[in-house]
Design a protein around this motif. Sequence first.
Motif, mmCIF file in Angstrom:
data_model
loop_
_atom_site.group_PDB
_atom_site.id
_atom_site.type_symbol
_atom_site.label_atom_id
_atom_site.label_comp_id
_atom_site.label_asym_id
_atom_site.label_seq_id
_atom_site.Cartn_x
_atom_site.Cartn_y
_atom_site.Cartn_z
ATOM 1 N N MET A 37 -96.655 68.656 117.944
ATOM 2 C CA MET A 37 -96.588 70.069 118.228
ATOM 3 C C MET A 37 -95.818 70.750 117.098
ATOM 4 O O MET A 37 -94.604 70.696 117.032
ATOM 5 C CB MET A 37 -95.893 70.274 119.572
ATOM 6 N N ASN A 38 -96.532 71.341 116.188
ATOM 7 C CA ASN A 38 -95.902 72.077 115.102
ATOM 8 C C ASN A 38 -95.896 73.558 115.423
ATOM 9 O O ASN A 38 -96.882 74.103 115.900
ATOM 10 C CB ASN A 38 -96.630 71.840 113.788
ATOM 11 N N ASN A 39 -94.777 74.183 115.141
ATOM 12 C CA ASN A 39 -94.637 75.618 115.387
ATOM 13 C C ASN A 39 -94.872 76.444 114.135
ATOM 14 O O ASN A 39 -95.021 77.654 114.223
ATOM 15 C CB ASN A 39 -93.228 75.919 115.919
ATOM 16 N N PHE A 40 -94.890 75.772 112.958
ATOM 17 C CA PHE A 40 -94.991 76.489 111.693
ATOM 18 C C PHE A 40 -96.198 76.019 110.899
ATOM 19 O O PHE A 40 -96.500 74.835 110.848
ATOM 20 C CB PHE A 40 -93.704 76.308 110.875
ATOM 21 N N ASP A 41 -96.892 76.979 110.293
ATOM 22 C CA ASP A 41 -98.092 76.691 109.495
ATOM 23 C C ASP A 41 -97.779 76.315 108.062
ATOM 24 O O ASP A 41 -98.432 75.467 107.476
ATOM 25 C CB ASP A 41 -99.015 77.919 109.451
ATOM 26 N N SER A 42 -96.787 76.995 107.474
ATOM 27 C CA SER A 42 -96.535 76.785 106.048
ATOM 28 C C SER A 42 -95.077 77.036 105.711
ATOM 29 O O SER A 42 -94.344 77.685 106.458
ATOM 30 C CB SER A 42 -97.425 77.713 105.217
ATOM 31 N N PHE A 43 -94.704 76.482 104.548
ATOM 32 C CA PHE A 43 -93.357 76.637 104.007
ATOM 33 C C PHE A 43 -93.518 77.055 102.556
ATOM 34 O O PHE A 43 -93.826 76.243 101.694
ATOM 35 C CB PHE A 43 -92.577 75.320 104.120
ATOM 36 N N ASN A 44 -93.354 78.340 102.298
ATOM 37 C CA ASN A 44 -93.586 78.899 100.965
ATOM 38 C C ASN A 44 -92.273 79.171 100.254
ATOM 39 O O ASN A 44 -91.399 79.855 100.780
ATOM 40 C CB ASN A 44 -94.389 80.199 101.076
ATOM 41 N N ARG A 45 -92.155 78.631 99.052
ATOM 42 C CA ARG A 45 -90.946 78.838 98.248
ATOM 43 C C ARG A 45 -90.960 80.221 97.612
ATOM 44 O O ARG A 45 -91.997 80.698 97.186
ATOM 45 C CB ARG A 45 -90.843 77.770 97.176
ATOM 46 N N LYS A 46 -89.783 80.813 97.566
ATOM 47 C CA LYS A 46 -89.638 82.138 96.973
ATOM 48 C C LYS A 46 -88.382 82.135 96.106
ATOM 49 O O LYS A 46 -87.285 81.830 96.576
ATOM 50 C CB LYS A 46 -89.528 83.191 98.069
ATOM 51 N N GLU A 47 -88.565 82.450 94.832
ATOM 52 C CA GLU A 47 -87.451 82.540 93.884
ATOM 53 C C GLU A 47 -86.853 83.943 93.973
ATOM 54 O O GLU A 47 -87.581 84.930 93.949
ATOM 55 C CB GLU A 47 -87.947 82.300 92.458
ATOM 56 N N THR A 48 -85.538 84.005 94.066
ATOM 57 C CA THR A 48 -84.836 85.288 94.052
ATOM 58 C C THR A 48 -83.665 85.175 93.092
ATOM 59 O O THR A 48 -83.347 84.085 92.618
ATOM 60 C CB THR A 48 -84.298 85.678 95.452
ATOM 61 N N GLU A 49 -83.012 86.272 92.853
ATOM 62 C CA GLU A 49 -81.836 86.237 91.988
ATOM 63 C C GLU A 49 -80.684 85.475 92.640
ATOM 64 O O GLU A 49 -79.738 85.083 91.973
ATOM 65 C CB GLU A 49 -81.397 87.654 91.614
ATOM 66 N N TYR A 50 -80.767 85.223 93.943
ATOM 67 C CA TYR A 50 -79.721 84.519 94.677
ATOM 68 C C TYR A 50 -80.043 83.046 94.897
ATOM 69 O O TYR A 50 -79.290 82.332 95.533
ATOM 70 C CB TYR A 50 -79.473 85.198 96.023
ATOM 71 N N GLY A 51 -81.179 82.597 94.410
ATOM 72 C CA GLY A 51 -81.568 81.201 94.571
ATOM 73 C C GLY A 51 -82.993 81.080 95.079
ATOM 74 O O GLY A 51 -83.711 82.068 95.217
ATOM 75 N N THR A 52 -83.370 79.850 95.374
ATOM 76 C CA THR A 52 -84.706 79.583 95.887
ATOM 77 C C THR A 52 -84.634 79.405 97.391
ATOM 78 O O THR A 52 -83.793 78.661 97.901
ATOM 79 C CB THR A 52 -85.292 78.319 95.235
ATOM 80 N N PHE A 53 -85.529 80.082 98.077
ATOM 81 C CA PHE A 53 -85.599 79.999 99.522
ATOM 82 C C PHE A 53 -86.996 79.565 99.930
ATOM 83 O O PHE A 53 -87.947 79.638 99.151
ATOM 84 C CB PHE A 53 -85.289 81.366 100.161
ATOM 85 N N VAL A 54 -87.102 79.103 101.150
ATOM 86 C CA VAL A 54 -88.385 78.746 101.732
ATOM 87 C C VAL A 54 -88.584 79.645 102.940
ATOM 88 O O VAL A 54 -87.672 79.817 103.755
ATOM 89 C CB VAL A 54 -88.396 77.263 102.167
ATOM 90 N N ILE A 55 -89.756 80.231 103.026
ATOM 91 C CA ILE A 55 -90.102 81.035 104.193
ATOM 92 C C ILE A 55 -90.989 80.177 105.076
ATOM 93 O O ILE A 55 -92.100 79.800 104.683
ATOM 94 C CB ILE A 55 -90.833 82.342 103.804
ATOM 95 N N ALA A 56 -90.486 79.848 106.268
ATOM 96 C CA ALA A 56 -91.247 79.085 107.250
ATOM 97 C C ALA A 56 -92.073 80.073 108.052
ATOM 98 O O ALA A 56 -91.518 80.925 108.754
ATOM 99 C CB ALA A 56 -90.309 78.294 108.150
ATOM 100 N N GLN A 57 -93.376 79.979 107.908
ATOM 101 C CA GLN A 57 -94.284 80.917 108.562
ATOM 102 C C GLN A 57 -94.761 80.327 109.888
ATOM 103 O O GLN A 57 -95.428 79.299 109.906
ATOM 104 C CB GLN A 57 -95.491 81.204 107.664
ATOM 105 N N PRO A 58 -94.409 80.958 111.019
ATOM 106 C CA PRO A 58 -94.828 80.414 112.314
ATOM 107 C C PRO A 58 -96.330 80.584 112.547
ATOM 108 O O PRO A 58 -96.969 81.456 111.953
ATOM 109 C CB PRO A 58 -94.028 81.229 113.327
ATOM 110 N N LYS A 59 -96.864 79.722 113.405
ATOM 111 C CA LYS A 59 -98.282 79.812 113.757
ATOM 112 C C LYS A 59 -98.578 81.132 114.453
ATOM 113 O O LYS A 59 -99.646 81.689 114.286
ATOM 114 C CB LYS A 59 -98.678 78.653 114.668
ATOM 115 N N THR A 60 -97.630 81.600 115.238
ATOM 116 C CA THR A 60 -97.784 82.872 115.925
ATOM 117 C C THR A 60 -96.491 83.664 115.782
ATOM 118 O O THR A 60 -95.406 83.083 115.761
ATOM 119 C CB THR A 60 -98.133 82.680 117.421
ATOM 120 N N THR A 61 -96.593 84.960 115.636
ATOM 121 C CA THR A 61 -95.398 85.795 115.481
ATOM 122 C C THR A 61 -95.180 86.687 116.699
ATOM 123 O O THR A 61 -94.821 87.841 116.581
ATOM 124 C CB THR A 61 -95.497 86.661 114.208
#
Length: 135
Positions: free
Chosen positions: A1-25
């Motif tokens: 049972m996965n709740n998240f579809d994807s994990f997208n990396r995002k570079e910012t001036e404060y570091g690298t983050f991952v946005i966990a995108q849920p299957k449903t919002t």
Amino acid sequence: MNNFDSFNRKETEYGTFVIAQPKTTTGDKEPVRLEASIVERNEDEDMVGNWEPVIGEMVGARLGDVLSMDEAGSASLSRTDVVEAVTESDNTSTTTEWESEALVEFFASENILDVEGKEVTVLSALDDARVPTRR
């Protein structure tokens, strides 16, 4: 049972983050921002993974009595116990169970944990040891 579809990396001036995108919002099921460095290794000689203190807390004395080990030497915990341990961990920035669910699934996407249904394999025998991928 996965709740998240994807994990997208995002570079910012404060570091690298991952946005966990849920299957449903719907409701409180919003995307979760995680620190990408949690799945990296330290640059020191020991090559310790940043995730190791979190995994250590999962299998610590508090959860030791619910850790089940199979004949191959792999140990697993219930997903509920793992999420609770991550939420209470001092080694993560997660403060809610939803954020902790995202982190557990992110670990699985990076081959740090093996999540199958309601069980999470937190330790594997050396023959089965999984090496995290770097993206």
